[in-house]
Design an enzyme around this catalytic site. Sequence first.
Site, PDB file in Angstrom:
ATOM      1  N   TRP A  31       0.860  -1.205   0.000  1.00  0.00           N
ATOM      2  CA  TRP A  31       0.000   0.000   0.000  1.00  0.00           C
ATOM      3  C   TRP A  31       0.881   1.235   0.000  1.00  0.00           C
ATOM      4  CZ3 TRP A  31      -4.930   2.365   0.640  1.00  0.00           C
ATOM      5  CH2 TRP A  31      -6.011   1.512   0.380  1.00  0.00           C
ATOM      6  N   PHE A  66      -1.470  -3.752   7.583  1.00  0.00           N
ATOM      7  CA  PHE A  66      -2.110  -4.675   8.532  1.00  0.00           C
ATOM      8  C   PHE A  66      -1.440  -6.042   8.501  1.00  0.00           C
ATOM      9  CE2 PHE A  66      -5.403  -7.646   9.970  1.00  0.00           C
ATOM     10  CZ  PHE A  66      -5.816  -7.020  11.144  1.00  0.00           C
ATOM     11  N   GLU A  67      -0.931  -6.429   7.329  1.00  0.00           N
ATOM     12  CA  GLU A  67      -0.324  -7.756   7.161  1.00  0.00           C
ATOM     13  C   GLU A  67       1.163  -7.791   7.548  1.00  0.00           C
ATOM     14  OE1 GLU A  67      -2.483  -6.463   4.635  1.00  0.00           O
ATOM     15  OE2 GLU A  67      -4.061  -7.674   5.566  1.00  0.00           O
ATOM     16  N   CYS A  89       3.264   2.394   5.190  1.00  0.00           N
ATOM     17  CA  CYS A  89       2.809   3.787   5.264  1.00  0.00           C
ATOM     18  C   CYS A  89       1.286   3.785   5.317  1.00  0.00           C
ATOM     19  CB  CYS A  89       3.303   4.558   4.043  1.00  0.00           C
ATOM     20  SG  CYS A  89       2.628   6.221   3.957  1.00  0.00           S
ATOM     21  N   ILE A  91      -1.850   6.225   5.684  1.00  0.00           N
ATOM     22  CA  ILE A  91      -2.197   7.645   5.592  1.00  0.00           C
ATOM     23  C   ILE A  91      -3.577   7.862   6.203  1.00  0.00           C
ATOM     24  CG2 ILE A  91      -2.578   9.580   4.022  1.00  0.00           C
ATOM     25  CD1 ILE A  91      -0.459   8.410   2.199  1.00  0.00           C
ATOM     26  N   GLU A  94     -10.632   9.427   6.300  1.00  0.00           N
ATOM     27  CA  GLU A  94     -11.783  10.059   6.950  1.00  0.00           C
ATOM     28  C   GLU A  94     -12.455   9.135   7.957  1.00  0.00           C
ATOM     29  OE1 GLU A  94     -14.238  11.418   3.783  1.00  0.00           O
ATOM     30  OE2 GLU A  94     -12.877  13.054   3.272  1.00  0.00           O
ATOM     31  N   HIS A  97     -10.435   3.621  10.152  1.00  0.00           N
ATOM     32  CA  HIS A  97      -9.620   2.533   9.613  1.00  0.00           C
ATOM     33  C   HIS A  97      -8.150   2.732   9.983  1.00  0.00           C
ATOM     34  CE1 HIS A  97     -10.143  -0.778   6.647  1.00  0.00           C
ATOM     35  NE2 HIS A  97      -8.837  -0.716   6.656  1.00  0.00           N
ATOM     36  N   PHE A 122       9.824  -1.034  13.865  1.00  0.00           N
ATOM     37  CA  PHE A 122       8.595  -0.365  13.410  1.00  0.00           C
ATOM     38  C   PHE A 122       8.960   0.752  12.423  1.00  0.00           C
ATOM     39  CE2 PHE A 122       5.070   2.744  14.152  1.00  0.00           C
ATOM     40  CZ  PHE A 122       3.991   1.921  13.863  1.00  0.00           C
ATOM     41  N   ARG A 136       9.090  12.374   4.752  1.00  0.00           N
ATOM     42  CA  ARG A 136       9.735  11.415   5.652  1.00  0.00           C
ATOM     43  C   ARG A 136      10.216  10.148   4.941  1.00  0.00           C
ATOM     44  NH1 ARG A 136       6.420  14.734   7.783  1.00  0.00           N
ATOM     45  NH2 ARG A 136       6.564  15.412   9.959  1.00  0.00           N
TER      46      ARG A 136
HETATM   47  C1  DLZ Z   1      -7.527  -0.728   3.584  1.00  0.00           C
HETATM   48  C2  DLZ Z   1      -6.337   0.136   3.755  1.00  0.00           C
HETATM   49  C3  DLZ Z   1      -6.456   1.536   3.806  1.00  0.00           C
HETATM   50  C4  DLZ Z   1      -7.786   2.233   3.707  1.00  0.00           C
HETATM   51  N1  DLZ Z   1      -5.394   2.333   3.915  1.00  0.00           N
HETATM   52  C5  DLZ Z   1      -4.165   1.767   4.006  1.00  0.00           C
HETATM   53  C6  DLZ Z   1      -3.011   2.588   4.138  1.00  0.00           C
HETATM   54  O1  DLZ Z   1      -3.044   3.831   4.125  1.00  0.00           O
HETATM   55  N2  DLZ Z   1      -1.819   1.955   4.260  1.00  0.00           N
HETATM   56  C7  DLZ Z   1      -1.683   0.589   4.274  1.00  0.00           C
HETATM   57  O2  DLZ Z   1      -0.557   0.094   4.415  1.00  0.00           O
HETATM   58  N3  DLZ Z   1      -2.767  -0.198   4.131  1.00  0.00           N
HETATM   59  C8  DLZ Z   1      -3.978   0.342   3.990  1.00  0.00           C
HETATM   60  N4  DLZ Z   1      -5.079  -0.457   3.851  1.00  0.00           N
HETATM   61  C9  DLZ Z   1      -4.886  -1.916   3.705  1.00  0.00           C
HETATM   62  C10 DLZ Z   1      -4.755  -2.670   5.047  1.00  0.00           C
HETATM   63  O3  DLZ Z   1      -3.459  -2.510   5.601  1.00  0.00           O
HETATM   64  C11 DLZ Z   1      -4.990  -4.182   4.812  1.00  0.00           C
HETATM   65  O4  DLZ Z   1      -4.161  -4.643   3.773  1.00  0.00           O
HETATM   66  C12 DLZ Z   1      -6.440  -4.502   4.476  1.00  0.00           C
HETATM   67  O5  DLZ Z   1      -7.305  -3.972   5.476  1.00  0.00           O
HETATM   68  C13 DLZ Z   1      -6.668  -6.031   4.352  1.00  0.00           C
HETATM   69  O6  DLZ Z   1      -6.389  -6.692   5.597  1.00  0.00           O
END
Ligand code: DLZ
Length: 162
Positions: A31, A66-67, A89, A91, A94, A97, A122, A136
């Site tokens: 992401w 998240f992963e 990263c 971001i 709104e 999440h 981290f 950054r």
């Molecule tokens: C869903 C999501 C959103 C909205 N924003 C980000 C983000 O800014 N940065 C990031 O690394 N991941 C984002 N994700 C994806 C979540 O980390 C994750 O991959 C999904 O919720 C699936 O588990």
Amino acid sequence: MSSTHRNLSKIEGSGIPDGKGMRMGIVLSEWNSEITGSLFDGAIKTLVANGVSKDDIIITTVPGSFELTLGAQFLCEDKTIDGVIALGCVIQGETRHFDFICDAVAHGITNVSLKYNKPVIFGVLTPNDMQQAEDRSGGKHGNKGDEAAITALKMVALKKGL
Ligand code: DLZ
């Protein structure tokens, strides 16, 4: 905690340990890949500049921040890996999440680090917007990828020295 007046690539404190012989894992979130790619470049450059062989850097990617926790755990299971750098990263959006992801990954990699008794660093940016992220990740506030690599070198050296 603010990095507004601080260049993340200029690390205060003791010298940087020699990374020769260290094996480092990097788990990279896809992401915001233009940002995480810059964090990754900074981390690799800093590890190699401080003696870590490219052959001793094991890289894996995950879909989002998240992963990162599970990706870090997969790397920690490899007994030859001394430490792991998690790069992402998130971001601010709104909705809440952002908070859920940031809390989960911060707690998650802390737990993995303690479970495997290995440094898991981290290296996750949590900016309000893309400009702050760029500042950054190789911009005017340095590169958090460099900082994460130096922290990894210091923590692996700390463990090896005990
Ligand atoms: C869903 C999501 C959103 C909205 N924003 C980000 C983000 O800014 N940065 C990031 O690394 N991941 C984002 N994700 C994806 C979540 O980390 C994750 O991959 C999904 O919720 C699936 O588990």
